[in-house]
Design a protein around this motif. Structure first.
Motif, PDB file in Angstrom:
ATOM      1  N   GLN A 210       0.836  -1.210   0.000  1.00  8.99           N
ATOM      2  CA  GLN A 210       0.000   0.000   0.000  1.00  8.99           C
ATOM      3  C   GLN A 210       0.868   1.257   0.000  1.00  8.99           C
ATOM      4  O   GLN A 210       0.529   2.252  -0.651  1.00  8.99           O
ATOM      5  CB  GLN A 210      -0.924  -0.025   1.217  1.00  8.99           C
ATOM      6  CG  GLN A 210      -2.017  -1.072   1.120  1.00  8.99           C
ATOM      7  CD  GLN A 210      -2.765  -1.291   2.424  1.00  8.99           C
ATOM      8  OE1 GLN A 210      -2.255  -0.977   3.508  1.00  8.99           O
ATOM      9  NE2 GLN A 210      -3.972  -1.836   2.343  1.00  8.99           N
ATOM     10  N   ALA A 214       0.922   4.137  -2.834  1.00 15.55           N
ATOM     11  CA  ALA A 214       0.756   5.542  -2.443  1.00 15.55           C
ATOM     12  C   ALA A 214       1.852   6.406  -3.049  1.00 15.55           C
ATOM     13  O   ALA A 214       1.599   7.534  -3.498  1.00 15.55           O
ATOM     14  CB  ALA A 214       0.763   5.661  -0.922  1.00 15.55           C
ATOM     15  N   GLU A 217       1.188   6.945  -6.653  1.00 15.71           N
ATOM     16  CA  GLU A 217       0.134   7.938  -6.848  1.00 15.71           C
ATOM     17  C   GLU A 217       0.634   9.346  -6.576  1.00 15.71           C
ATOM     18  O   GLU A 217       0.289  10.299  -7.299  1.00 15.71           O
ATOM     19  CB  GLU A 217      -1.040   7.612  -5.911  1.00 15.71           C
ATOM     20  CG  GLU A 217      -2.246   8.515  -6.073  1.00 15.71           C
ATOM     21  CD  GLU A 217      -2.995   8.271  -7.366  1.00 15.71           C
ATOM     22  OE1 GLU A 217      -3.691   9.205  -7.814  1.00 15.71           O
ATOM     23  OE2 GLU A 217      -2.885   7.162  -7.923  1.00 15.71           O
ATOM     24  N   ASN A 218       1.452   9.500  -5.539  1.00 17.68           N
ATOM     25  CA  ASN A 218       2.024  10.803  -5.168  1.00 17.68           C
ATOM     26  C   ASN A 218       3.537  10.629  -5.000  1.00 17.68           C
ATOM     27  O   ASN A 218       4.011  10.371  -3.891  1.00 17.68           O
ATOM     28  CB  ASN A 218       1.397  11.323  -3.871  1.00 17.68           C
ATOM     29  CG  ASN A 218      -0.083  11.612  -4.024  1.00 17.68           C
ATOM     30  OD1 ASN A 218      -0.463  12.555  -4.712  1.00 17.68           O
ATOM     31  ND2 ASN A 218      -0.924  10.802  -3.387  1.00 17.68           N
TER      32      ASN A 218
END
Length: 285
Positions: A210, A214, A217-218
């Motif tokens: 995860q 993350a 994504e960023n």
């Protein structure tokens, strides 16, 4: 996805599968990769391709990237999680074991990065996330091969970040876990007479996965995935005499099993499919 047959790589692949992703799973063990691919299809992956390849195979990795682009048209995200580990003092480990651990992390990462970043440049975008380690920021006795490998790998990652600044939509990131409930500890080479286990707090591979998603994504240069990592790194940097006095005894208590095993090369030179799995046997959070 490299290192997709076991541990963090496999857990991350499953998370992407749950999002309906199209996946290319890469590791050395074709048998275990097929099992991982079946799990990913069951979890919802749109398409799954299996590529049995060693990250030390430079030409093979180039072929994997080429075939992947031919099939899917582009590469959006590459997660590099392949690694091997060895326990033992530097003077006691066979030189060949030490060098293979280092080569897999440093040369293996460079071998992945060359064709991947070239494809990203052709696309004008893309995300490469490298799974680093707390051992990229600290050192510990009997972990010299792995620490050397991960310090070098992180140096390479930081250089790649600098060298891709000219294309703002290309991102190179690293995620550094602490102790993780994966089979790597009993897959490792050892000359200590026992196997290792993850030091607390022990994260689940899914939780690290995860963190990887993350970061994809960023994007960021480096994300620590371990609540104790910043404190341990601070101790290493700020009070080195205290750290050096404590790290060896603490590692024996919290990072080594009470079993008895013969000296072994583990999976350093070849996969051990029967020991590959998404998680290990320890309790995690």
């Amino acid at each position: 996805m490299t290192g997709a047959s076991s541990g963090i790589g496999r857990a991350t692949a499953l998370l992407l599968a749950e999002q309906g992703a199209r996946l290319v799973l890469l590791a050395r063990s074709a048998t275990t990769l097929e099992q991982a691919a079946a799990d990913c299809r069951a979890a919802g992956a749109t398409d799954v391709v299996v590529e049995a390849c060693d990250v030390n195979d430079r030409a093979g990795l180039g072929d994997v990237v080429r075939r992947s682009v031919e099939r899917f048209g582009s590469l959006d995200l590459v997660v590099h999680a392949a690694t091997v580990m060895a326990y033992g003092d530097v003077e006691d480990l066979r030189a060949e074991v030490f060098e293979q651990v280092v080569d897999t992390a440093i040369h293996g990462t460079a071998n992945v990065a060359r064709p991947v970043l070239a494809q990203f440049r052709r696309q004008g975008r893309g995300d490469l996330v490298v799974v680093s380690s707390l051992l990229a920021s600290i050192t510990a006795p009997t972990m010299g091969a792995y620490a050397t490998a991960k310090w070098g790998q992180l140096g390479l990652v930081r250089t790649l970040q600098q060298e891709t600044r000219d294309v703002p939509a290309i991102h190179v990131s690293a995620v550094s876990p602490g102790g993780v409930n994966t089979p790597i500890y009993y897959q490792a080479a050892t000359v200590l007479g026992n196997t290792g286990h993850p030091p607390p707090p022990v994260y689940s591979p899914r939780r690290v996965g995860q963190a990887i998603l993350a970061v994809a994504e960023n994007p960021r240069r480096l994300k620590q995935s371990g609540i104790a990592n910043p404190l341990i790194i601070a101790g290493y940097r700020l009070v080195p005499p205290v750290f050096d006095a404590l790290v060896g005894p603490l590692l024996k208590v919290f990072g080594m099993s009470r079993d008895s095993v013969p000296a072994s090369d583990g999976n350093v030179f070849a996969p051990v499919p029967e020991n590959e799995a998404t998680t290990g046997p320890w309790r995690d959070i």
